[in-house]
Design a protein around this motif. Structure first.
Motif, PDB file in Angstrom:
ATOM      1  N   VAL A   1      -0.744  -1.422  -6.914  1.00 32.49           N
ATOM      2  CA  VAL A   1      -0.503  -2.208  -5.712  1.00 32.49           C
ATOM      3  C   VAL A   1       0.042  -3.598  -6.055  1.00 32.49           C
ATOM      4  O   VAL A   1       0.484  -4.340  -5.169  1.00 32.49           O
ATOM      5  N   ALA A   2       0.027  -3.945  -7.345  1.00 32.68           N
ATOM      6  CA  ALA A   2       0.503  -5.257  -7.787  1.00 32.68           C
ATOM      7  C   ALA A   2       2.029  -5.337  -7.710  1.00 32.68           C
ATOM      8  O   ALA A   2       2.717  -4.307  -7.674  1.00 32.68           O
ATOM      9  N   PRO A   3       2.576  -6.540  -7.710  1.00 35.92           N
ATOM     10  CA  PRO A   3       4.032  -6.688  -7.815  1.00 35.92           C
ATOM     11  C   PRO A   3       4.515  -6.077  -9.126  1.00 35.92           C
ATOM     12  O   PRO A   3       3.724  -5.878 -10.056  1.00 35.92           O
ATOM     13  N   PRO A   4       5.806  -5.765  -9.241  1.00 38.30           N
ATOM     14  CA  PRO A   4       6.333  -5.159 -10.475  1.00 38.30           C
ATOM     15  C   PRO A   4       5.956  -5.972 -11.714  1.00 38.30           C
ATOM     16  O   PRO A   4       6.000  -7.204 -11.699  1.00 38.30           O
ATOM     17  N   LEU A   5       5.568  -5.262 -12.757  1.00 41.71           N
ATOM     18  CA  LEU A   5       5.086  -5.896 -13.983  1.00 41.71           C
ATOM     19  C   LEU A   5       6.014  -5.621 -15.153  1.00 41.71           C
ATOM     20  O   LEU A   5       6.767  -4.643 -15.154  1.00 41.71           O
ATOM     21  N   VAL A   6       5.916  -6.475 -16.155  1.00 40.73           N
ATOM     22  CA  VAL A   6       6.584  -6.264 -17.434  1.00 40.73           C
ATOM     23  C   VAL A   6       5.507  -6.168 -18.513  1.00 40.73           C
ATOM     24  O   VAL A   6       4.630  -7.037 -18.593  1.00 40.73           O
ATOM     25  N   ALA A   7       5.553  -5.110 -19.302  1.00 43.18           N
ATOM     26  CA  ALA A   7       4.675  -4.996 -20.462  1.00 43.18           C
ATOM     27  C   ALA A   7       5.422  -5.567 -21.663  1.00 43.18           C
ATOM     28  O   ALA A   7       6.434  -5.017 -22.088  1.00 43.18           O
ATOM     29  N   VAL A   8       4.925  -6.683 -22.177  1.00 40.36           N
ATOM     30  CA  VAL A   8       5.550  -7.330 -23.324  1.00 40.36           C
ATOM     31  C   VAL A   8       4.826  -6.880 -24.583  1.00 40.36           C
ATOM     32  O   VAL A   8       3.612  -7.090 -24.727  1.00 40.36           O
TER      33      VAL A   8
ATOM     34  N   VAL B   1       2.997  -9.255 -17.646  1.00 39.42           N
ATOM     35  CA  VAL B   1       3.412 -10.431 -16.876  1.00 39.42           C
ATOM     36  C   VAL B   1       4.055  -9.980 -15.573  1.00 39.42           C
ATOM     37  O   VAL B   1       4.597  -8.870 -15.467  1.00 39.42           O
ATOM     38  N   ASP B   2       3.965 -10.846 -14.582  1.00 37.66           N
ATOM     39  CA  ASP B   2       4.631 -10.621 -13.302  1.00 37.66           C
ATOM     40  C   ASP B   2       6.145 -10.703 -13.531  1.00 37.66           C
ATOM     41  O   ASP B   2       6.646 -11.690 -14.078  1.00 37.66           O
ATOM     42  N   ARG B   3       6.869  -9.668 -13.131  1.00 34.61           N
ATOM     43  CA  ARG B   3       8.306  -9.605 -13.401  1.00 34.61           C
ATOM     44  C   ARG B   3       9.064 -10.747 -12.720  1.00 34.61           C
ATOM     45  O   ARG B   3      10.058 -11.246 -13.256  1.00 34.61           O
ATOM     46  N   LYS B   4       8.589 -11.194 -11.566  1.00 38.48           N
ATOM     47  CA  LYS B   4       9.304 -12.229 -10.815  1.00 38.48           C
ATOM     48  C   LYS B   4       8.978 -13.629 -11.307  1.00 38.48           C
ATOM     49  O   LYS B   4       9.877 -14.462 -11.496  1.00 38.48           O
TER      50      LYS B   4
ATOM     51  N   VAL C   1       1.299 -14.512 -16.573  1.00 36.52           N
ATOM     52  CA  VAL C   1       0.463 -13.436 -17.102  1.00 36.52           C
ATOM     53  C   VAL C   1      -0.265 -12.758 -15.951  1.00 36.52           C
ATOM     54  O   VAL C   1      -0.806 -13.413 -15.057  1.00 36.52           O
ATOM     55  N   SER C   2      -0.280 -11.425 -15.961  1.00 33.83           N
ATOM     56  CA  SER C   2      -0.970 -10.657 -14.925  1.00 33.83           C
ATOM     57  C   SER C   2      -2.166  -9.932 -15.531  1.00 33.83           C
ATOM     58  O   SER C   2      -2.055  -9.310 -16.594  1.00 33.83           O
ATOM     59  N   HIS C   3      -3.301 -10.005 -14.830  1.00 35.72           N
ATOM     60  CA  HIS C   3      -4.496  -9.279 -15.252  1.00 35.72           C
ATOM     61  C   HIS C   3      -4.734  -8.046 -14.387  1.00 35.72           C
ATOM     62  O   HIS C   3      -5.794  -7.429 -14.466  1.00 35.72           O
ATOM     63  N   ALA C   4      -3.746  -7.692 -13.572  1.00 37.83           N
ATOM     64  CA  ALA C   4      -3.893  -6.539 -12.681  1.00 37.83           C
ATOM     65  C   ALA C   4      -4.230  -5.253 -13.428  1.00 37.83           C
ATOM     66  O   ALA C   4      -5.060  -4.470 -12.958  1.00 37.83           O
ATOM     67  N   PRO C   5      -3.631  -4.970 -14.597  1.00 35.85           N
ATOM     68  CA  PRO C   5      -3.931  -3.701 -15.266  1.00 35.85           C
ATOM     69  C   PRO C   5      -5.226  -3.712 -16.070  1.00 35.85           C
ATOM     70  O   PRO C   5      -5.552  -2.707 -16.708  1.00 35.85           O
ATOM     71  N   SER C   6      -5.974  -4.822 -16.089  1.00 31.19           N
ATOM     72  CA  SER C   6      -7.169  -4.897 -16.928  1.00 31.19           C
ATOM     73  C   SER C   6      -8.184  -3.832 -16.529  1.00 31.19           C
ATOM     74  O   SER C   6      -8.248  -3.394 -15.375  1.00 31.19           O
ATOM     75  N   TYR C   7      -8.967  -3.420 -17.506  1.00 28.42           N
ATOM     76  CA  TYR C   7      -9.954  -2.355 -17.287  1.00 28.42           C
ATOM     77  C   TYR C   7     -11.172  -2.686 -18.128  1.00 28.42           C
ATOM     78  O   TYR C   7     -11.258  -2.315 -19.298  1.00 28.42           O
ATOM     79  N   ILE C   8     -12.120  -3.443 -17.557  1.00 26.45           N
ATOM     80  CA  ILE C   8     -13.217  -3.984 -18.338  1.00 26.45           C
ATOM     81  C   ILE C   8     -14.548  -3.821 -17.604  1.00 26.45           C
ATOM     82  O   ILE C   8     -14.603  -3.560 -16.399  1.00 26.45           O
ATOM     83  N   ASP C   9     -15.623  -3.996 -18.396  1.00 23.25           N
ATOM     84  CA  ASP C   9     -16.994  -4.039 -17.883  1.00 23.25           C
ATOM     85  C   ASP C   9     -17.296  -2.837 -16.984  1.00 23.25           C
ATOM     86  O   ASP C   9     -17.146  -1.708 -17.409  1.00 23.25           O
ATOM     87  N   ASP C  10     -17.691  -3.105 -15.743  1.00 24.38           N
ATOM     88  CA  ASP C  10     -18.119  -2.028 -14.847  1.00 24.38           C
ATOM     89  C   ASP C  10     -17.005  -1.511 -13.949  1.00 24.38           C
ATOM     90  O   ASP C  10     -17.253  -0.757 -13.004  1.00 24.38           O
TER      91      ASP C  10
ATOM     92  N   THR D   1       0.834  -1.208   0.000  1.00 27.97           N
ATOM     93  CA  THR D   1       0.000   0.000   0.000  1.00 27.97           C
ATOM     94  C   THR D   1       0.868   1.257   0.000  1.00 27.97           C
ATOM     95  O   THR D   1       0.612   2.207  -0.742  1.00 27.97           O
ATOM     96  N   VAL D   2       1.896   1.243   0.820  1.00 30.04           N
ATOM     97  CA  VAL D   2       2.812   2.388   0.865  1.00 30.04           C
ATOM     98  C   VAL D   2       3.488   2.578  -0.487  1.00 30.04           C
ATOM     99  O   VAL D   2       3.604   3.700  -0.999  1.00 30.04           O
ATOM    100  N   LEU D   3       3.925   1.467  -1.099  1.00 30.22           N
ATOM    101  CA  LEU D   3       4.570   1.542  -2.408  1.00 30.22           C
ATOM    102  C   LEU D   3       3.593   2.076  -3.452  1.00 30.22           C
ATOM    103  O   LEU D   3       3.959   2.899  -4.304  1.00 30.22           O
ATOM    104  N   ALA D   4       2.340   1.619  -3.383  1.00 29.20           N
ATOM    105  CA  ALA D   4       1.335   2.086  -4.343  1.00 29.20           C
ATOM    106  C   ALA D   4       1.083   3.589  -4.188  1.00 29.20           C
ATOM    107  O   ALA D   4       0.940   4.315  -5.182  1.00 29.20           O
ATOM    108  N   LEU D   5       1.038   4.073  -2.961  1.00 27.44           N
ATOM    109  CA  LEU D   5       0.832   5.501  -2.734  1.00 27.44           C
ATOM    110  C   LEU D   5       2.011   6.314  -3.278  1.00 27.44           C
ATOM    111  O   LEU D   5       1.831   7.409  -3.828  1.00 27.44           O
TER     112      LEU D   5
END
Length: 246
Positions: A208-215, A180-183, A187-196, A4-8
């Motif tokens: 707030v997710a672990p570090p990601l890689v955009a492939v 994808v999760d860097r570690k 595949v990570s769906h954390a950045p998804s933005y769908i439906d409602d 949470t602190v990292l996300a802030l």
């Protein structure tokens, strides 16, 4: 608690970065050449990913010059900065983005072309505008799904805007995007933005997710070779579906 602190901290960095981007657009952009502006947009997008805890991995080779139309699957609010960081292009976006605070200013400065998606007449106008831009040897970008998906299944493509590439005789470069999760490499769906989902909710889940890689996987540019836009759209759909998984 630590996440949470990292996300802030990431939220604060993103806000400062966005405001700095607006300042650059208002003060510096008028004196820059188009090429310098494009380089600034690409560098800004790459730094935005860093602020969000996302690194970029590019596979394949993006087109070096226009005319070209880049098409990609659409997963997240991060997709446009991810694509800009990998290869600058002028995106086609829904018209209401233009009026979003901060985002609209930055999108317009990045050369975004706006379309009213519910209007057939506006779609025809956009095809003509895209045709003119391609004839001027520009590189354009579009998400032919027309909306974000969850990344599990590639949604059907809307073929209308491909007509601009056909009439301009321009190639289309298919691109597959995934996070994808860097570690773990999963595949990570954390950045998804769908439906409602709300934009803020999607952003917070990403931060707030672990570090990601955009492939970002660039395929080989293709030409219509006599196909109509619907047949070509189906072919390109299959290409993007393969690229987003490899």
């Amino acid at each position: 608690m630590l996440r949470t602190v990292l996300a802030l901290w990431r939220v604060l960095r993103l806000l400062v970065h966005a405001l700095h981007g607006v300042l650059v657009v208002l003060v510096r952009f008028p004196s820059l050449s188009p090429e310098q502006q494009q380089a600034r947009v690409q560098a800004w997008a790459l730094q935005l990913l860093a602020c969000a805890g996302v690194t970029l991995e590019v596979r394949g080779t993006p087109v070096a010059n226009g005319p070209a139309l880049i098409i990609a699957n659409h997963l997240s609010w991060l997709d446009i900065p991810v694509m800009h960081a990998a290869r600058y292009c002028r995106f086609i976006s829904k018209s209401d983005v233009k009026d979003w605070p901060i985002v609209g200013t930055l999108a317009t400065a990045a050369g975004t072309l706006y379309i009213e998606r519910t209007s057939r007449r506006d779609a025809l106008r956009m095809v003509q505008h895209m045709h003119d831009a391609l004839m001027a040897r520009e590189v354009l970008g579009v998400f032919p799904e027309g909306t974000t998906g969850d990344g599990r299944v590639l949604l059907p493509f809307h073929a209308n805007l491909l007509q601009a590439a056909i009439t301009a005789g321009a190639p289309v470069q298919p691109v597959g995007v995934r996070f994808v999760d860097r570690k773990t490499g999963a595949v990570s769906h954390a950045p998804s933005y769908i439906d409602d989902e709300t934009l803020l909710g999607s952003m917070w889940r990403t931060l707030v997710a672990p570090p990601l890689v955009a492939v970002v996987h660039f395929g080989e540019p293709e030409r219509a070779n006599g196909q109509d836009r619907r047949a070509w759209s189906e072919q390109l759909h299959a290409r993007v579906d393969t690229l987003r998984a490899t």
